[in-house]
Design a protein around this motif. Structure first.
Motif, short mmCIF file in Angstrom:
data_model
loop_
_atom_site.label_atom_id
_atom_site.label_comp_id
_atom_site.label_asym_id
_atom_site.label_seq_id
_atom_site.Cartn_x
_atom_site.Cartn_y
_atom_site.Cartn_z
N ARG A 14 -27.18 50.72 66.34
CA ARG A 14 -25.84 50.91 66.32
C ARG A 14 -25.20 52.00 65.35
O ARG A 14 -24.27 52.70 65.68
CB ARG A 14 -25.11 49.54 66.13
N ALA A 15 -25.73 51.75 64.14
CA ALA A 15 -25.43 52.78 63.28
C ALA A 15 -25.76 54.29 63.67
O ALA A 15 -24.61 55.11 63.42
CB ALA A 15 -26.20 52.48 61.69
N GLU A 16 -26.81 54.65 64.19
CA GLU A 16 -27.06 55.96 64.97
C GLU A 16 -26.08 56.21 65.78
O GLU A 16 -25.49 57.41 65.94
CB GLU A 16 -28.38 56.09 65.66
N LYS A 17 -25.64 55.41 66.67
CA LYS A 17 -24.59 55.63 67.68
C LYS A 17 -23.37 56.13 67.20
O LYS A 17 -22.44 56.98 67.58
CB LYS A 17 -24.43 54.31 68.78
N ALA A 18 -22.98 55.26 65.94
CA ALA A 18 -21.79 55.30 65.48
C ALA A 18 -21.63 56.82 64.75
O ALA A 18 -20.57 57.61 64.81
CB ALA A 18 -21.50 54.40 64.46
N ALA A 19 -22.71 57.18 63.98
CA ALA A 19 -22.66 58.68 63.50
C ALA A 19 -22.59 59.66 64.47
O ALA A 19 -22.11 60.69 64.10
CB ALA A 19 -23.96 58.53 62.75
N LYS A 24 -19.68 64.13 66.84
CA LYS A 24 -19.28 64.48 68.16
C LYS A 24 -17.43 64.77 68.15
O LYS A 24 -16.98 65.69 68.35
CB LYS A 24 -19.21 63.66 69.23
N ALA A 25 -16.78 63.72 67.66
CA ALA A 25 -15.28 63.71 67.32
C ALA A 25 -14.94 64.68 66.41
O ALA A 25 -14.02 65.44 66.45
CB ALA A 25 -14.66 62.54 66.85
#
Length: 104
Positions: A14-19, A24-25
């Motif tokens: 989850r932390a990797e996805k959030a990072a 990307k943003a």
């Protein structure tokens, strides 16, 4: 221990996805709202009619017309003319049966 390691792996994922989402943003160009054009105020010039209108009389429009509509000049005498023409008085002279009904 396997349950804790599974929770840790899920937390890391989850932390990797959030990072990745943040990166990307940040790389994406931000949308900027278009700047609204400031409207220029139109100043209506006073226009002198060739023929003066007597208060309570209909506007005399003979002669040159103004380049733009200016309500302060045109509507100045309307109310007096409406009153003198009897637009605000009731018409009791005719039989109401003869007239069709009217509703606003």
């Amino acid at each position: 221990m396997s349950e804790q390691s599974g929770k840790l792996k899920a937390k890391q994922k989850r932390a990797e996805k959030a990072a990745a989402k943040k990166a990307k943003a940040a790389a994406k160009p931000k949308k900027v709202a278009p700047v609204k054009a400031v409207k220029e105020q139109v100043v209506l010039q006073t226009f002198e009619y060739e023929h003066e209108t007597i208060p309570g009389q209909k506007k005399d429009l003979r002669g040159e017309m103004p380049p733009a509509y200016n309500p302060s000049v045109i509507e100045k005498n309307w109310y007096e003319w409406w009153q003198s023409a009897g637009f605000f008085t009731a018409d009791n002279s005719t039989d109401p049966v003869d007239k069709p009904s009217f509703t606003m």
